[in-house]
Each structure stands twice: as C-alpha cells, then as structure tokens.
Design a protein around this motif. Structure first.
Motif, short mmCIF file in Angstrom:
data_model
loop_
_atom_site.label_atom_id
_atom_site.label_comp_id
_atom_site.label_asym_id
_atom_site.label_seq_id
_atom_site.Cartn_x
_atom_site.Cartn_y
_atom_site.Cartn_z
N ASN A 294 13.31 -7.46 17.52
CA ASN A 294 12.20 -7.95 16.70
C ASN A 294 11.67 -6.80 15.82
N ILE A 295 11.88 -6.94 14.51
CA ILE A 295 11.41 -5.85 13.62
C ILE A 295 10.28 -6.35 12.71
N THR A 296 9.67 -7.44 13.17
CA THR A 296 8.61 -8.04 12.34
C THR A 296 7.54 -7.02 12.00
N GLN A 297 7.14 -6.27 13.01
CA GLN A 297 6.06 -5.31 12.76
C GLN A 297 6.47 -4.29 11.70
N ARG A 298 7.68 -3.76 11.87
CA ARG A 298 8.14 -2.75 10.93
C ARG A 298 8.24 -3.36 9.52
N LYS A 299 8.76 -4.61 9.52
CA LYS A 299 8.92 -5.30 8.23
C LYS A 299 7.56 -5.47 7.56
N GLU A 300 6.59 -5.88 8.41
CA GLU A 300 5.25 -6.10 7.84
C GLU A 300 4.68 -4.78 7.31
N ALA A 301 4.91 -3.71 8.09
CA ALA A 301 4.42 -2.40 7.65
C ALA A 301 5.10 -2.01 6.34
N ASP B 241 6.45 -4.08 4.22
CA ASP B 241 5.92 -4.95 3.15
C ASP B 241 4.58 -4.44 2.66
N ALA B 242 3.75 -4.11 3.67
CA ALA B 242 2.40 -3.63 3.31
C ALA B 242 2.51 -2.37 2.46
N LEU B 243 3.44 -1.49 2.87
CA LEU B 243 3.63 -0.25 2.11
C LEU B 243 4.12 -0.56 0.70
N ARG B 244 5.13 -1.47 0.70
CA ARG B 244 5.68 -1.84 -0.61
C ARG B 244 4.58 -2.43 -1.48
N GLN B 245 3.77 -3.29 -0.81
CA GLN B 245 2.68 -3.94 -1.54
C GLN B 245 1.70 -2.90 -2.07
N SER B 246 1.35 -1.97 -1.17
CA SER B 246 0.35 -1.01 -1.62
C SER B 246 0.94 -0.09 -2.68
N GLU B 247 2.25 0.15 -2.58
CA GLU B 247 2.89 0.93 -3.64
C GLU B 247 2.85 0.16 -4.95
N ALA B 248 3.10 -1.15 -4.83
CA ALA B 248 3.06 -2.00 -6.02
C ALA B 248 1.65 -2.00 -6.62
N TYR B 249 0.69 -2.14 -5.69
CA TYR B 249 -0.70 -2.12 -6.17
C TYR B 249 -1.00 -0.80 -6.87
#
Ligand code: ADP
Length: 808
Positions: A163-170, A172-180
């Motif tokens: 289960n890598i959901t947590q890592r994926k979410e992290a 994603d969040a990183l990618r998102q914050s990078e995008a932001y």
C-alpha cells in the motif's frame, strides 16, 4: 510510478513471500494430496505441515496483499490482509476476476501486466497502480508480480502489493504544492534561484527560466546570466555579487536584462547568504520581473509630468487639505505658482498661502469650508489672491470632502483654477455687450424715430408695403396701403404739372429722385415728404412696381422757409438801414445835388447873357450849355444812385469792379467827409479781377464803414481825421478792401461784440449797421472783420473771393 510503467523488481520482503508462497503451492494444501509415507516421512510431513502453517500465518497476516491469479485473471487465492485492505473477505474475492478491484480504465494495463508476467515466467515485474476498495475509495499499490509454473505445468501469477497510498498522497501533495509554487511564481513573476559562486552552480525555478528566457532543459550558468544582463548594468551586478560573496551577506538589487528581441526587462532580486558546513557561501533568492511596475511607474511619472504641464497650461492646481491637521496633505506645483511661491519651496506652511488670500474672501472660504465639513457636500467658491508683486489673481475653486472610516470628513480634495484672464475678458465682453446693447438701442431709437420709411408699390402704383416703424409710430402720410401717392396730397391739384411729370415717369418705369410733395400725417397735420424710388422687375423682366424711400422733410422745408423769411427780413432791414443812412446823408446829398444845380443855374444865366449879346456869342453860349449838361448829368447821376440805394430791389449778383464801387460810394459821401473835415486816401490796386456781387449791397456796406469811420474820428482834435481806403488781393486769392480810420479805435472786449445786432455805443445808434454789413458780406461768401490799429483807430476789412478762384 504510474500505471503503465512496469519495472523489474529486485529482492524484497514481498519477493521473499512470493517465494514462500510458491513453495507452499508446490507442496499442496489438501489432505487428499498427501502421499502415503513412512515414519521419517511422517516426521517430514509434520515438519512440512508446521512450515505450511507458519507460512500460511505469514501469508495470511503479512501486511502485504497477496494475490494468486490464473492466466485468465481469476483470483485463485488472496490473503486475509490483502482482502481486508480492499474491504472484502478473502472468500468474496476468490473466484472473481481480479479486474474488479481495478479502475475500468486501468484494465488493459492490468491485462498487459499479467500477460508480461506469463510471457516471462519466473521474472519479477513491478508497477504502481490504483485499486478500488469495496467502498469505492482508492488505494495506491505497488505490485510486485511474477508468473510461476505449477506442478502440473500451468502458470499462475503471484502478486504482492504494497500500500503506497500515503506516499502517493505525499507525492501528490508535493507535486501540487510545487505546481502552486510554480503558479504563484508565474503570477508574481518571481522566480527562485540558488547560486553557488564557488562552483558556479546555479539552480533556477521554472519562472526564473521564463524570466531569463532560457530553455528549462539547459543548465544555466553565470556566463549566460551576465550575457542577458543589460551591458550598462553588468558592472554593478558583478560588484553586488562579489561583495555579497566575500562578505557572505544578503543582497538586494535591481538590474535590467536586454532580451534577444531588444526589449528590456527590469528585475528585482533578493537573496539570502547561506554558509554551508564546508564553509562555502551559497545564495538562495528570488528574482522578480518588475518591468510592468517599472513601466507603470515611468508612465505614472510621465503622466504626472503631463498633469503638471496641463495644470500649468490650464492654470489649474490641485490640492488635498487635511482637515484635522489644518495643513495641505498634497499640493501641486501649480498651486505654488498661483499663490506666487516657487514650486520648490516645499516647506511653505499653509498659513503663508492663506495670508495671500484677501481677508474678506478668506472669511468666506472659512465659512464655506466649515459648512462642507459639516454637511459632507462638495462646494464651489471664487476668491482673490494678492501676490507679493501686487497683482491680484481671481480663483475659482471646487472642493470635495472625503470621509474617513468613522464617517467624519477627514480631507477635502479640490482644484483651484486661475480665472483672472477669463474674468477680465468677461468684464470686457460684458462692457462690449453693454455698449453693443446701448448702440443697438441707439440705432433702434434712430430707426424708430427716423423720418425715413421704405415703401413698395405694385404695378398699378398703389402702395403694397410700408416699413414697420413707419406703419406704427411715426406720422406717415402715405401709410395707407392700397392708395397711390397722388390720392392723398393736397397739393396734387395745385401743382398738376409736377404730378403729371411724375406719373409720366412712373408709367415709363423710370426711376425718380427727390420728389417733394405736401401731404398730411396721421393727425392730419400738413407735412412735406421727399421720396425717391426705382422700378423692380421679376426674373423675366416684367415690371412689378416700385421700391423706394421717403422722408419727412417738413422740418427742412420749414427751416428753408424760415431762412427765406429771415433773408427777406434782413433785406428789409438792410433797406431800412440804407434809407436811414441816406437820411443821415441827406444834407450832404442835397449839397451834392445843389452844387451842380447852382452851376446849371449860373451857367444858364451866362448862356442867356451870351445869347443876348449882339451878335450873340454862340461859342460861349455853347460852352455854357455844355457845362449845364455836365452839371445836370452830375446831379442826375447822384440822384440815380440815391434812388438805386433807396429802391427796394431784388439782389442781383453781377461781375463788379470793386474800385468802381468804391469810387461811386466816395461820390456819395464826399460832402459828408468834407463836412467832417475828413481827408480820404485811396490806394486802389489796379488790374484787380472783377468780383461777383450785388452793387447796391456792397455800396451799402462801404457807406456804412465810411460813415462809422467818420463818426469814430469825430472827437479827433489833435489827431488828423484821415480815412484810408485800400483795395488789394491777398495770397489766398481774395480781394481785400480795407477802411482804416484814426478814430477811437476798438477795445478788445468791444471788437467781439460790434457785429452783434443792436450793439451800439452811440446814443442815437441802432446797432444794426455792422451786423447787416457782415451778413451781406457773408452772403457774398466773404468775410468782414475788424482790428484795432497799431497806433490809433480801427481797420475794417472785407475779404471777398474772386469768382474763378472761388470756383476752383
Ligand atoms: P451804430 O453805428 O448804429 O452804433 P454799427 O453796427 O454801425 O451801429 O456800429 C456798432 C458799434 O460799433 C458802434 O456803436 C461803435 O461802438 C462801434 N464802431 C463801429 N465802427 C467803428 C469804428 N470805425 N471805430 C470804432 N468803433 C466803431
């Protein structure tokens, strides 16, 4: 790793378990599969069972999801943990297609993965993919799979999922914050950078690449940066960086980039110095593209300059008044100029401005300002400024109160417009307008009171139109529309010839001028009208009537008549005076006649004597008769002249030899002169042209002057009684005739008055002589004047124009 990416996977816990699982599978799990064995074998079997049990424990409860799938994708086995992770029981999933726990759109990928594993038996593959829980939620897993051949040779795919959901979410969040961040950087036009001057390494964010217009795939370096920096700014940037590096201090600077297309970018860069453990200094910072702000600032500065210029040109100044501080919050340069200050005298207090406002006006402004603050309403007011140079400027101001958060007026913003020139122009305009109004009124008055009126007649000569004012106010005689000119005048029947001629002219459609006729005004009073007219035609040349102008010439005609009457009265008076003069001359004249008559008598006696002789002396008798004739002629000549003088004749202007006129007069007054012991000196210029005049009247003038001269010398005892009569011509083409006596002379106060009627200094004088003489001479276009002599006496001078010279 996203779905679609399959990687070979190295040894891991999941792999180990997969290995174990495979081992279990190869032993089988059912009792029925167990072979008949001996003790050793039994022990082995027991051991094996234990191992299987342990492995099952591991399999079931290992926090890894295990799936065993056949080549068709049917779940053959799943561990309890794996099923629970997906919200199912193992029994629910077993026998189902493994695809059910995947997103529809990932099915192909799943098939592909299974296919790949089957093609490469015993090779591990790994990929990341989403799974769907029973409740619909998503689970990111990393799957490690490999195909194995079962004992019967059929392949089976073993899958271990993490289960890598947590890592994926992290992630994603990183990618998102990078995008932001990238977005924020783009929006704020701020890029970030890292710089290690020691190694020359540079890190740029996407926005920094964009700002420097650099391909994000390339590695930026300081050389490139300096190439982009505007040549004029390179030195400054280098110095800033050098100092920051050597001092290990933060920097904050602005510089320009010269872009490949020639455009300029303004950058603001700030960076923090960071000292690494190695002792190296590195910088982390941000660079902002401030071009828009710079350009806006420049535009603003330019528009401020334009505004200042516009204010200067339009004599408009703007200001903001801080109500609480009672001081300007802002004032434009033009405000200084308006009040007579220099725009750079920034520290001039508001009080100094106020003191230049005229006291009365300042009071009014204060009242208006108070009201505006109280009511929060805009206002307008005019006031005057007295500048130090003494000039007065007139100002129109508009103010708008600005309220603060508390609702109170905290500022008034407004404008002052210098309206001095407009005021002066307005005044001049007002004056011009008033004058224009007056003059318009004057002309209206003239027009309304003018005796001229315009008229129009039709082809039948009946009046069709008459000018307005004539129709209403003035006493127009022919103001009756529809009548002809001769219908009304009472003189039509008295002067039939005049009207016949006029009607003939009208019938011939000829213009006519200055026809004077008598008419009556509205009140029935007789008036004289003078009228002129000209025919008018339509475009085809057909006669339409007459248009013309008439005027009431009653006054002029009456004046003429009065002048005529005056002339007649004057002539009458002249005659009377002449008679009076003749009366005064009677003795002298009688003597003048008596003398030749006495000679006639004595010569007649002598003649009789000569004839009575024997023989008669005819020659002597003839001589006597000749003398008789001569004397008789002399007497009759005198009588003729006296009669002429006494006769009331019409004035007759004829060419006259003035010297002859003088001589004739002297013949009449000779005796008078002698009686009064007055000697006469005659200096008559020869060759004088004739003048044009009335003989009798000129004689009368001359007699008058001579008689006055005699009288003036009456009292002369010491001085000789001498009268000089001179004729000459002056340089202006006039005949001059002077009578000079040596009598009492003329005082200056008398000289002005002697020509006035009834002025006399004589007890029996009429005082009309000189006044009549002057009017006679003036009627001859001449001038009669009197001067006191240098020594004694007076000179009277007649100046008469010579006819040809008068005409020239
Ligand atoms: P009258 O002789 O009836 O007085 P005139 O009109 O002839 O009227 O003269 C007006 C006045 O002018 C005289 O009364 C006299 O005072 C003055 N006057 C006229 N002629 C002379 C002169 N030659 N010398 C001085 N005074 C004169």
């Amino acid at each position: 790793m996203m779905p679609g990416q399959i990687a070979k996977f190295g040894n891991s816990a999941a792999q180990l378990l997969l290995g174990g699982l495979a081992a279990l599978r190869s032993f089988g799990t059912g009792e029925k599969d167990r072979p008949a064995v001996g003790d050793d074998s039994r022990q082995d079997i027991r051991d094996l069972r234990d191992a299987v049990k342990q492995w099952r424990e591991v399999f079931e409860h290992n926090p890894v999801m295990y799936f065993m799938v056949d080549p068709a994708g049917t779940v053959l086995n799943v561990n309890t943990f794996g099923a629970a992770q997906l919200g199912y029981t193992a029994a629910e999933l077993t026998g189902q297609s493994v695809l059910n726990v995947f997103f529809e759109k990932d099915h192909d990928f799943v098939r592909q993965c299974v296919g790949l594993c089957l093609e490469t038996v015993d090779q591990s593959h790994t990929w990341e993919i989403r799974k769907i829980r029973k409740d619909g939620s998503v689970l990111w897993v990393r799957e490690n799979a490999k195909a194995m051949l079962r004992g019967d040779g059929t392949p089976v795919v073993l899958v271990a999922c993490e289960n890598i959901t947590q890592r994926k979410e992290a992630e994603d969040a990183l990618r998102q914050s990078e995008a932001y961040l990238a977005q924020a950087q783009e929006l704020s036009r701020t890029g970030s950078f890292g710089l290690s001057p020691t190694t020359g390494e540079i890190f740029w964010s996407r926005e920094t690449f964009r700002i420097f217009q650099c391909d994000p795939a390339t590695q930026p370096n300081l050389g490139f940066v300096f190439q982009r920096i505007h040549p004029e700014d390179r030195d400054a940037v280098r110095k800033t960086l050098d100092r920051a590096f050597h001092e290990a201090e933060d920097f904050d600077h602005e510089y320009r980039l010269l872009m490949p297309d020639g455009s300029i970018k303004y950058l603001h860069s700030v960076a923090r110095a960071v000292r690494r453990a190695s002792g190296c200094v590195e910088f982390a910072g941000a660079v902002t593209d401030v071009t828009i702000a710079k350009e806006t600032e420049q535009r603003l500065r330019r528009s401020e300059a334009y505004l200042a210029e516009a204010q200067r040109l339009s004599h408009t100044s703007s200001w903001a008044w801080d109500v609480r501080r009672q001081e300007f919050a802002y004032r434009s340069a033009e405000l200084y100029r308006l009040f007579g200050f220099e725009p750079d005298q920034i520290d001039v207090p508001a009080r100094a401005f106020q003191q230049r406002i005229l006291a009365d006006d300042f009071q009014r402004i204060a009242d208006v300002e108070r009201r505006a603050i109280h009511q929060g309403e805009p206002f307008e007011i005019d006031f005057r400024i007295a500048r130090p140079d003494g000039s007065i400027r007139r100002v129109h101001t508009e103010g708008h109160p600005v309220k603060g958060r508390d609702g109170d007026v905290m500022e008034i913003i407004g404008t002052h417009v210098d309206v001095t020139e407009q005021f002066v122009a307005k005044q001049a305009l007002q004056k011009a307008f008033d004058e224009l109004k007056q003059s318009e009124q004057r002309f209206r008055d003239y027009a309304e009171t003018a005796s001229d009126w315009f008229w129009e007649t039709g082809p039948d000569h009946r009046i069709t139109r008459i000018s307005e004012h004539a129709d209403t106010a003035s006493p127009v005689p022919t103001g009756l529309i529809g009548l002809t000119r001769w219908d009304l005048p009472p003189d039509a029947e008295f002067e039939p010839e005049k009207w016949e001629q006029h009607r003939a002219a009208l019938d011939a459609h000829l213009p006519f001028r200055d026809l004077v006729y008598r008419g009556r005004d509205r009140n029935g009073s007789p008036i004289y009208v003078r009228t002129s007219g000209k025919p008018f035609h339509d475009e085809n040349g057909s006669f339409l009537g007459y248009r013309g102008v008439s005027s009431d010439v009653t006054a002029a005609i009456r004046t003429e008549q009065a002048e005529d009457a005056l002339r007649k009265a004057q002539a009458e008076l002249a005659h009377v005076t002449r008679i009076t003069t003749l009366g005064e001359l009677t003795t002298s004249i009688a003597h003048e006649i008596n003398q030749p008559l006495a000679a006639v008598i004595s010569n007649a006696d002598a003649c009789i004597g000569w004839l009575g002789r024997a023989p008669a002396d005819l020659d002597a008798a003839r001589r006597s008769v000749e003398w008789i004739v001569e004397d008789a002629n002399r007497a009759s000549e005198v009588i003729r002249r006296i009669r002429a003088l006494a006769k009331k004749t019409e004035i007759e202007m004829v060419p006259l030899d003035i010297n002859q006129v003088v001589r004739e007069v002297m013949a009449l007054v000779r005796r008078e002169l002698a009686t009064h012991a007055v000697s006469v000196r005659m200096e008559l210029a020869s060759g004088l042209p004739n003048i044009c005049g009335d003989r009798i009247q000129l004689q009368q003038v001359l007699i008058n002057l001579v008689m006055n001269g005699i009288e003036a010398m009456q009292a002369n005892v010491e001085l000789p009684r001498e009268l000089a009569i001179r004729s000459s011509r002056d340089g202006d083409g006039h005949l001059l005739l002077t009578v000079t006596d040596r009598g009492v002379g003329l005082d200056s106060d008398v000289t002005d008055r002697i020509f006035m009627p009834f002025f006399t200094t004589k007890s029996s004088g009429l005082g009309m002589g000189l006044s009549i003489c002057r009017s006679i001479i003036e009627a001859h276009a001449g001038r009669l004047s009197a001067f006191p002599n240098e020594g004694s006496g007076a000179t009277f001078q007649i100046a008469l124009p010579f006819p040809h010279e008068a005409a020239s």
